[in-house]
Design a protein around this motif. Structure first.
Motif, PDB file in Angstrom:
ATOM      1  N   PRO A  66       0.801  -1.235   0.000  1.00 12.82           N
ATOM      2  CA  PRO A  66       0.000   0.000   0.000  1.00 12.82           C
ATOM      3  C   PRO A  66       0.830   1.280   0.000  1.00 12.82           C
ATOM      4  O   PRO A  66       0.428   2.275  -0.605  1.00 12.82           O
ATOM      5  N   GLY A  67       1.985   1.268   0.643  1.00 11.85           N
ATOM      6  CA  GLY A  67       2.829   2.460   0.668  1.00 11.85           C
ATOM      7  C   GLY A  67       3.331   2.848  -0.709  1.00 11.85           C
ATOM      8  O   GLY A  67       3.395   4.036  -1.045  1.00 11.85           O
ATOM      9  N   GLU A  68       3.684   1.866  -1.514  1.00 13.22           N
ATOM     10  CA  GLU A  68       4.138   2.139  -2.890  1.00 13.22           C
ATOM     11  C   GLU A  68       2.999   2.711  -3.724  1.00 13.22           C
ATOM     12  O   GLU A  68       3.186   3.644  -4.506  1.00 13.22           O
ATOM     13  N   ILE A  69       1.834   2.116  -3.553  1.00 11.81           N
ATOM     14  CA  ILE A  69       0.651   2.561  -4.295  1.00 11.81           C
ATOM     15  C   ILE A  69       0.311   4.005  -3.915  1.00 11.81           C
ATOM     16  O   ILE A  69       0.115   4.861  -4.786  1.00 11.81           O
ATOM     17  N   ALA A  70       0.291   4.268  -2.621  1.00 14.00           N
ATOM     18  CA  ALA A  70      -0.039   5.614  -2.136  1.00 14.00           C
ATOM     19  C   ALA A  70       0.971   6.638  -2.627  1.00 14.00           C
ATOM     20  O   ALA A  70       0.596   7.772  -2.971  1.00 14.00           O
ATOM     21  N   ALA A  71       2.238   6.276  -2.677  1.00 16.49           N
ATOM     22  CA  ALA A  71       3.272   7.206  -3.148  1.00 16.49           C
ATOM     23  C   ALA A  71       3.031   7.608  -4.603  1.00 16.49           C
ATOM     24  O   ALA A  71       3.196   8.780  -4.964  1.00 16.49           O
ATOM     25  N   ALA A  72       2.647   6.652  -5.433  1.00 14.57           N
ATOM     26  CA  ALA A  72       2.367   6.967  -6.837  1.00 14.57           C
ATOM     27  C   ALA A  72       1.158   7.890  -6.960  1.00 14.57           C
ATOM     28  O   ALA A  72       1.193   8.873  -7.710  1.00 14.57           O
TER      29      ALA A  72
END
Length: 82
Positions: A66-72
């Motif tokens: 989720p952190g990678e997704i949120a960063a994008a």
């Protein structure tokens, strides 16, 4: 050596087409699709906000953290606040 000049010559829709083909067509290569969209999000200025958003969608489809997704998605929002 920077990749940026190469990205300036490539239309966003060409990048999307390649990413879709990498992800869905046999043989499936989702890691390459992710790498392509990640680099496009970083370097391709044409429709960069949409590219970062689509990178987030692809991360989500691939079940990434989720952190990678949120960063994008955050980067997409920073590039074009609503």
């Amino acid at each position: 050596m920077s990749c940026q000049p190469e990205w300036k010559q490539r239309p966003y829709y060409d990048i999307y087409d390649e990413a879709v083909n990498l992800r869905y067509k046999t043989p499936r290569r989702p890691k390459e699709a992710l790498a392509l969209m990640r680099d496009a999000c970083r370097y391709n200025v044409e429709k960069q906000d949409l590219t970062c958003y689509n990178y987030g969608v692809l991360l989500e489809l691939e079940g990434k953290p989720p952190g990678e997704i949120a960063a994008a998605f955050r980067q997409a929002t920073e590039l074009r606040p609503r």
